[in-house]
Design a protein around this motif. Structure first.
Motif, short mmCIF file in Angstrom:
data_model
loop_
_atom_site.label_atom_id
_atom_site.label_comp_id
_atom_site.label_asym_id
_atom_site.label_seq_id
_atom_site.Cartn_x
_atom_site.Cartn_y
_atom_site.Cartn_z
N ALA A 1 28.20 51.94 104.16
CA ALA A 1 29.48 52.64 104.14
C ALA A 1 30.35 52.17 102.97
N ALA B 1 31.47 54.52 99.94
CA ALA B 1 32.91 54.71 99.75
C ALA B 1 33.32 54.45 98.32
N SER C 1 31.01 61.32 100.51
CA SER C 1 31.59 61.55 101.83
C SER C 1 30.62 61.11 102.93
N ARG D 1 30.46 59.66 107.42
CA ARG D 1 31.07 59.15 108.66
C ARG D 1 30.21 58.01 109.18
N HIS E 1 38.30 53.99 104.81
CA HIS E 1 37.43 54.42 105.90
C HIS E 1 37.45 53.38 107.02
N TRP E 2 36.96 53.80 108.20
CA TRP E 2 36.90 52.92 109.37
C TRP E 2 35.80 53.42 110.28
#
Length: 509
Positions: A22, A26, A31, A33, A127-128
């Motif tokens: 991630a 990032a 993009s 999730r 992001h998280w």
């Protein structure tokens, strides 16, 4: 008409592997999730060793100093004998850092602290992880994946270009793909627990019953915390009491001492050691990383480190293909990483056998600095090399000086999402600038000076050589100036083949 995806990548699992991927995506502006079915972050210390090669990766990702600050080094081992005497020794072989290998000492950082630092870095990048969000199924076709998610917000169907399973040894993604996970159970069951206890100094890693699998127990102070980690082999059918009183009694039974008292238990587990390797790392648009692809015995501190490096290998390749590189670049992920995992499984199993005999010493073999991809389709030499460094090798660091007089390191030039091209006594304009490629030249007219010879000793370039370093810190290609056509072909293969007269970088660093 080009299909529109909700995001490019869905990462299933927010442990160390998923977080590494991630962070890398990032910083590339890809993009994604990141979902995790657990309601809360993992709070145990299962993986606590950060090897030197992983430290280099963490430096590149911008988190190494924080990792060092929250953790520490491994303590001296204190071995207690049955006659009441004890002896002290270092668990790790101590070597001095060099300019080529700046990190030589494994760090001790409990896994929950490592992942906390990684989540903080990910948040800085906007992001998280989505905790309490479970992947309950997916279907794929040649263009992408339709993933089915369930969370407190309800059910959701998400169309993505790629799915990455970072969901652990019992991976639902791997099971859905029907990918085999052959290997063996190693016949060892172990207890591990993070506890607050009284009666032992925090200056030592205390070990009792060395060489006796029925009596071994180790109590290690966890750097950066007030906790100790208890480790001990236990019978395969043992029914363990993980309460504070139960663990206090267990310690007394194994050590013969009644002055060690567990005051509270933060986390505990009993597990059977396995060594397993997935048959495939890629099926269509779906990838496996970390424990979903391989599980190891914990000896040697290899599991978390290998998982981080899986993600670091895959991240730049997903980014490249998302930005137009050929899809076949993604096949190199399994080609490069699966043999590494196979070798690490063998090493971890050997170290487990050593531990059974009471030997805990660890040397360079666990540092992962010698891992490389010399047989990869992404390793090119024109002409073939006979010198020290080869295509596919880890790219060494070096102490350098800029033309303006400032000191710098080669790793400073590598840091970021880009490729790096190093020219040794070359004409700078021989290779045109383009997005995603940073070009640096050495020599009388270059902007980098090798005034102490560190670069030359590490890379042994010939005059006119160009060394292309991948975003993950491995040498992709070494070519002579007379072979720049081959370099141009290589750059096209990895998605940076279009020259630009205005320079710049398409990827954020």
């Amino acid at each position: 008409m080009k299909e529109q995806f909700a995001v490019d990548v869905l990462i299933c699992g927010a442990g160390a592997a998923g977080l590494t991927l991630a962070i890398d995506l990032a910083r590339r502006g890809i993009s994604f999730r990141l979902v995790e079915k657990a309601e809360h972050p993992f709070h145990g210390s299962r993986g606590k060793g950060i090897q030197p090669r992983t430290q280099e990766i963490f430096e590149d990702l911008g988190i190494l100093n924080r990792i060092v600050a929250v953790g520490g080094v491994y303590p001296t081992e204190r071995l207690y004998r049955d006659d009441g005497t004890s002896s002290d020794s270092e668990v790790t072989v101590l070597n001095d850092p060099t300019t080529a290998e700046p990190y030589q000492l494994p760090l001790m950082v409990p896994q929950f602290l490592t992942e906390s630092v990684m989540r903080e870095r990910l948040l800085e990048l906007g992001h998280w992880p989505e905790f309490g969000c479970e992947l309950v199924g997916f279907e794929q076709d040649q263009d992408g994946v339709t993933a089915h998610l369930v969370s407190k917000a309800g059910e959701e169907a998400l169309r993505v270009r790629w799915l990455v399973g970072a969901d652990g040894g019992r991976s639902d993604v791997r099971h859905t793909l029907n990918v085999g996970f052959p290997g063996k159970t190693l016949g060892v069951r172990a207890l591990v627990a993070d506890v607050v206890l009284a009666g032992l100094s925090r200056d030592f890693w205390h070990r009792f019953g060395a060489g006796d699998m029925g009596r071994q127990i180790a109590l290690c102070p966890l750097a950066g915390t007030e906790l100790f980690q208890i480790q001990a082999p236990i019978p395969l059918d043992a029914d363990m009491d993980f309460s504070a009183d139960g663990l206090t009694a267990f310690i007394a039974q194994r050590t013969g001492r009644h002055d060690i008292h567990v005051q509270s238990v933060s986390w505990s587990s009993a597990y059977t050691m396995n060594a397993r390797l997935a048959d495939r790392y890629r099926v269509g648009q779906v990838f496996l990383i970390g424990d979903a692809a391989h599980i190891h015995p914990p000896t040697g501190g290899q599991g978390l480190n290998t998982s981080v490096q899986d993600a670091y290998n895959l991240g730049w390749k997903l980014g490249a293909v998302a930005n137009g590189a050929p899809d076949k670049l993604l096949d190199s992920y399994e080609e490069e990483r699966r043999p590494v995992a196979a070798a690490v499984l063998g090493l971890s199993t050997k170290l487990l056998d050593d531990l059974k005999r009471g030997d805990m010493r660890r040397g360079r073999e666990v540092h992962q600095l010698d891992i490389g991809y010399p047989q990869s389709t992404l390793a090119m030499e024109q002409p073939e090399r006979t010198r020290r460094l080869f295509a596919g090798d880890r790219a060494p660091d070096a102490a350098l000086r800029g033309a303006a007089g400032q000191a710098l390191r080669l790793f400073n030039l590598f840091q970021g999402a880009h490729w790096t091209l190093l020219g040794y006594e070359v004409a700078r304009g021989a290779v045109q600038p383009r997005p995603g490629l940073h070009i640096h030249t050495f020599g009388p007219r270059g902007e980098i000076q090798d005034d102490q010879g560190h670069f030359y000793r590490a890379y042994e370039p010939a005059i006119g050589d160009w060394v292309l370093v991948r975003p993950d810190g491995y040498v992709g290609a070494i070519v002579a100036t007379d072979d720049l056509v081959a370099l141009e072909d290589y750059l096209k293969q990895v998605g940076i083949g279009v020259a630009s007269t205005c320079g710049g970088d398409a990827n954020p660093d």
